[in-house]
Design a protein around this motif. Sequence first.
Motif, mmCIF file in Angstrom:
data_model
loop_
_atom_site.group_PDB
_atom_site.id
_atom_site.type_symbol
_atom_site.label_atom_id
_atom_site.label_comp_id
_atom_site.label_asym_id
_atom_site.label_seq_id
_atom_site.Cartn_x
_atom_site.Cartn_y
_atom_site.Cartn_z
ATOM 1 N N LEU A 118 7.783 -14.714 29.335
ATOM 2 C CA LEU A 118 7.832 -15.696 28.247
ATOM 3 C C LEU A 118 9.107 -15.568 27.419
ATOM 4 C CD1 LEU A 118 4.097 -15.583 27.100
ATOM 5 C CD2 LEU A 118 5.237 -17.353 28.472
ATOM 6 N N MET A 119 9.607 -14.328 27.290
ATOM 7 C CA MET A 119 10.840 -14.088 26.532
ATOM 8 C C MET A 119 12.085 -14.275 27.399
ATOM 9 S SD MET A 119 9.808 -10.565 24.471
ATOM 10 C CE MET A 119 11.254 -9.845 25.140
ATOM 11 N N ARG A 120 11.885 -14.371 28.716
ATOM 12 C CA ARG A 120 13.003 -14.361 29.666
ATOM 13 C C ARG A 120 13.867 -13.124 29.428
ATOM 14 N NH1 ARG A 120 10.707 -17.672 32.816
ATOM 15 N NH2 ARG A 120 11.097 -19.879 32.664
ATOM 16 N N GLU A 121 13.201 -11.975 29.357
ATOM 17 C CA GLU A 121 13.841 -10.718 28.994
ATOM 18 C C GLU A 121 14.903 -10.303 30.006
ATOM 19 O OE1 GLU A 121 12.476 -6.153 27.889
ATOM 20 O OE2 GLU A 121 11.115 -7.434 29.029
ATOM 21 N N GLY A 122 16.046 -9.909 29.481
ATOM 22 C CA GLY A 122 17.114 -9.325 30.285
ATOM 23 C C GLY A 122 17.272 -7.863 29.922
ATOM 24 N N SER A 123 18.101 -7.163 30.668
ATOM 25 C CA SER A 123 18.246 -5.729 30.440
ATOM 26 C C SER A 123 19.096 -5.403 29.220
ATOM 27 C CB SER A 123 18.848 -5.062 31.669
ATOM 28 O OG SER A 123 20.210 -5.426 31.803
ATOM 29 N N GLY A 124 19.947 -6.322 28.802
ATOM 30 C CA GLY A 124 20.811 -6.059 27.654
ATOM 31 C C GLY A 124 22.117 -5.385 28.032
ATOM 32 N N SER A 125 22.307 -5.098 29.299
ATOM 33 C CA SER A 125 23.555 -4.481 29.758
ATOM 34 C C SER A 125 24.618 -5.568 29.958
ATOM 35 C CB SER A 125 23.310 -3.752 31.075
ATOM 36 O OG SER A 125 23.094 -4.694 32.120
ATOM 37 N N PRO A 126 25.850 -5.182 30.228
ATOM 38 C CA PRO A 126 26.865 -6.206 30.522
ATOM 39 C C PRO A 126 26.481 -7.084 31.714
ATOM 40 C CG PRO A 126 27.929 -4.115 30.072
ATOM 41 C CD PRO A 126 26.448 -3.846 30.122
ATOM 42 N N TRP A 127 25.816 -6.511 32.704
ATOM 43 C CA TRP A 127 25.368 -7.309 33.860
ATOM 44 C C TRP A 127 24.165 -8.177 33.472
ATOM 45 C CZ3 TRP A 127 21.758 -5.452 38.159
ATOM 46 C CH2 TRP A 127 21.688 -6.376 39.179
ATOM 47 N N ASN A 128 23.246 -7.621 32.694
ATOM 48 C CA ASN A 128 22.083 -8.294 32.111
ATOM 49 C C ASN A 128 21.174 -8.998 33.127
ATOM 50 O OD1 ASN A 128 20.476 -8.856 29.889
ATOM 51 N ND2 ASN A 128 21.423 -10.860 29.582
ATOM 52 N N PRO A 129 20.673 -8.287 34.132
ATOM 53 C CA PRO A 129 19.734 -8.938 35.054
ATOM 54 C C PRO A 129 18.397 -9.196 34.361
ATOM 55 C CG PRO A 129 19.794 -6.609 35.490
ATOM 56 C CD PRO A 129 20.854 -6.878 34.450
ATOM 57 N N PRO A 130 17.656 -10.192 34.810
ATOM 58 C CA PRO A 130 16.331 -10.424 34.223
ATOM 59 C C PRO A 130 15.379 -9.298 34.596
ATOM 60 C CG PRO A 130 16.692 -11.900 36.081
ATOM 61 C CD PRO A 130 17.982 -11.164 35.859
ATOM 62 N N LEU A 131 14.588 -8.857 33.633
ATOM 63 C CA LEU A 131 13.632 -7.772 33.877
ATOM 64 C C LEU A 131 12.230 -8.272 34.197
ATOM 65 C CD1 LEU A 131 14.642 -5.173 31.141
ATOM 66 C CD2 LEU A 131 15.241 -5.207 33.567
ATOM 67 N N TYR A 132 11.925 -9.521 33.852
ATOM 68 C CA TYR A 132 10.556 -10.000 34.056
ATOM 69 C C TYR A 132 10.124 -10.012 35.523
ATOM 70 C CZ TYR A 132 12.960 -14.499 34.575
ATOM 71 O OH TYR A 132 13.810 -15.499 34.952
ATOM 72 N N PRO A 133 11.003 -10.295 36.498
ATOM 73 C CA PRO A 133 10.511 -10.210 37.882
ATOM 74 C C PRO A 133 10.079 -8.791 38.257
ATOM 75 C CG PRO A 133 12.570 -11.438 37.815
ATOM 76 C CD PRO A 133 12.370 -10.832 36.461
ATOM 77 N N VAL A 134 10.817 -7.809 37.789
ATOM 78 C CA VAL A 134 10.475 -6.411 38.081
ATOM 79 C C VAL A 134 9.133 -6.064 37.444
ATOM 80 C CG1 VAL A 134 11.188 -4.010 37.788
ATOM 81 C CG2 VAL A 134 12.897 -5.772 38.276
ATOM 82 N N LYS A 135 8.956 -6.456 36.200
ATOM 83 C CA LYS A 135 7.706 -6.136 35.498
ATOM 84 C C LYS A 135 6.518 -6.865 36.116
ATOM 85 C CE LYS A 135 10.012 -4.808 31.259
ATOM 86 N NZ LYS A 135 10.123 -4.967 29.822
ATOM 87 N N LEU A 136 6.724 -8.102 36.556
ATOM 88 C CA LEU A 136 5.642 -8.826 37.213
ATOM 89 C C LEU A 136 5.333 -8.229 38.588
ATOM 90 C CD1 LEU A 136 6.563 -12.478 36.188
ATOM 91 C CD2 LEU A 136 4.607 -11.131 35.388
ATOM 92 N N LEU A 137 6.360 -7.767 39.298
ATOM 93 C CA LEU A 137 6.123 -7.106 40.585
ATOM 94 C C LEU A 137 5.398 -5.777 40.403
ATOM 95 C CD1 LEU A 137 9.400 -7.944 42.503
ATOM 96 C CD2 LEU A 137 7.073 -8.642 43.117
ATOM 97 N N PHE A 138 5.642 -5.103 39.298
ATOM 98 C CA PHE A 138 4.882 -3.884 38.993
ATOM 99 C C PHE A 138 3.398 -4.220 38.865
ATOM 100 C CE2 PHE A 138 8.086 -0.738 38.472
ATOM 101 C CZ PHE A 138 7.407 0.462 38.325
ATOM 102 N N ALA A 139 3.090 -5.283 38.139
ATOM 103 C CA ALA A 139 1.689 -5.689 37.980
ATOM 104 C C ALA A 139 1.082 -6.064 39.329
ATOM 105 C CB ALA A 139 1.597 -6.853 37.002
#
Length: 166
Positions: A118-139
């Motif tokens: 919902l937040m479209r969360e990114g890592s915050g690094s210079p590359w800044n990949p989205p983190l939500y796919p990783v978190k959803l794959l964890f679930a």
Amino acid sequence: MRKVLAAIDQLSIWAGKISGFIILVVSLVVVWEVITRYFLHRPTSWAAESLGLGCAIAYAIGAAWVYQVDKHVKIEILYEKATSRVRAGMDVATYFFFLLYAGMMTWAVGKVGINSLLMREGSGSPWNPPLYPVKLLFAFGFLILVLQGTAKFIRDLHFVATVRKP
């Protein structure tokens, strides 16, 4: 019931194969980073972060397959000396602890994954990949683990009750 259990097994096997492929990609990224960093003197900004994310995904979705092929870490002091029926009984008795852990993790990580999406969360690094796919794959990985653990519980309960493999 056998078809449902077989479908859960196939889902776990499929997830294990995907996990193995991800580990192959992660290994190639390591080789690429070593070459670019030490031989070309041009380190990447994305390799370290992608390694962590790739390994996390492989761990999460590969867990059900590891459980299905019975290669997970366990303490075997009493377990290895027991008969197969007693081992199945021990697994039945401990299933509820497994379900408590894996069920709570599925719920918690799913909630975190949905919030991240919902937040479209990114890592915050210079590359800044989205983190939500990783978190959803964890679930998703924990959900498959719960399904595989439940399939094992059903098989073990049947074996304890009838002394026949389902």
